[in-house]
Design an enzyme around this catalytic site. Sequence first.
Site, short mmCIF file in Angstrom:
data_model
loop_
_atom_site.label_atom_id
_atom_site.label_comp_id
_atom_site.label_asym_id
_atom_site.label_seq_id
_atom_site.Cartn_x
_atom_site.Cartn_y
_atom_site.Cartn_z
N TYR A 1 -1.56 -1.26 10.61
CA TYR A 1 -1.90 -1.30 9.19
C TYR A 1 -0.62 -1.00 8.40
CZ TYR A 1 -3.79 -1.38 4.37
OH TYR A 1 -3.94 -1.50 2.99
N LYS B 1 2.32 -3.08 6.14
CA LYS B 1 2.33 -2.92 4.89
C LYS B 1 3.90 -2.22 4.51
CE LYS B 1 -1.51 -3.88 3.07
NZ LYS B 1 -1.77 -5.09 2.19
N SER C 1 0.83 -1.28 0.08
CA SER C 1 0.10 -0.05 0.07
C SER C 1 0.76 1.24 -0.07
CB SER C 1 -1.05 -0.07 1.33
OG SER C 1 -1.48 1.19 1.56
#
EC number: 1.1.1.184
Length: 278
Positions: free
Chosen positions: A182, A186, A169
Amino acid sequence: MHKAGQLGLCARAWNSVRMASSGMTRRDPLANKVALVTASTDGIGFAIARRLAQDGAHVVVSSRKQQNVDQAVATLQGEGLSVTGTVCHVGKAEDRERLVATAVKLHGGIDILVSNAAVNPFFGSLMDVTEEVWDKTLDINVKAPALMTKAVVPEMEKRGGGSVVIVSSIAAFSPSPGFSPYNVSKTALLGLTKTLAIELAPRNIRVNCLAPGLIKTSFSRMLWMDKEKEESMKETLRIRRLGEPEDCAGIVSFLCSEDASYITGETVVVGGGTPSRL
């Protein structure tokens, strides 16, 4: 005269390169390849599965829910594409094994893995993240792609090599406020990609990474769900629009094809010009 001849050769060579890169000389660049795509019944994963199949691959889609798998398979088969599917929770070893076994049983092997599954179970400060949330996030977002890759390597070796694409991401480069674990997970995938690329290169298996920016999917819905918020997000992008899942699909197909045979360990950002340097 000699220079004119050289210029003519250069012009013809450039024309051949241009035609090849535009797909004018070759169709179905993934013909007869077998591809597994995790979390591929919606959003970016679904768009990738569709594009790989359009480019000639036999694709096995997967998701945690049978209903979603059935719907995705029906849609893509209805478009005349070679697509099958099975339930797979990437955090469960037995599900990963079944996904691999399904591809081998139906198509005789595996050439491509696109690891797309991810979760974001928390919004808030990093200081408020519980151990349970850390475990869930890292299990699905980091450990599962590593173990999924490990599971397909023996099958890829039997076919002389293969290609893995791990979906990270833009948050790996530019952390999104509130998405603390998160973001970390990533960023970890960038390192996983580099490490796997080094280890698997002698086996003729390439490993690359896709880092999508703000793509309009149900997963990112909270970032664009009202018009005012969407317009605000557009103002932060150099290309003044949100991305669509299809913006990611062609890049993945390219990375899985022979056109990218000398590319490994790289991360391609599809982020509308969002700054992307660690």
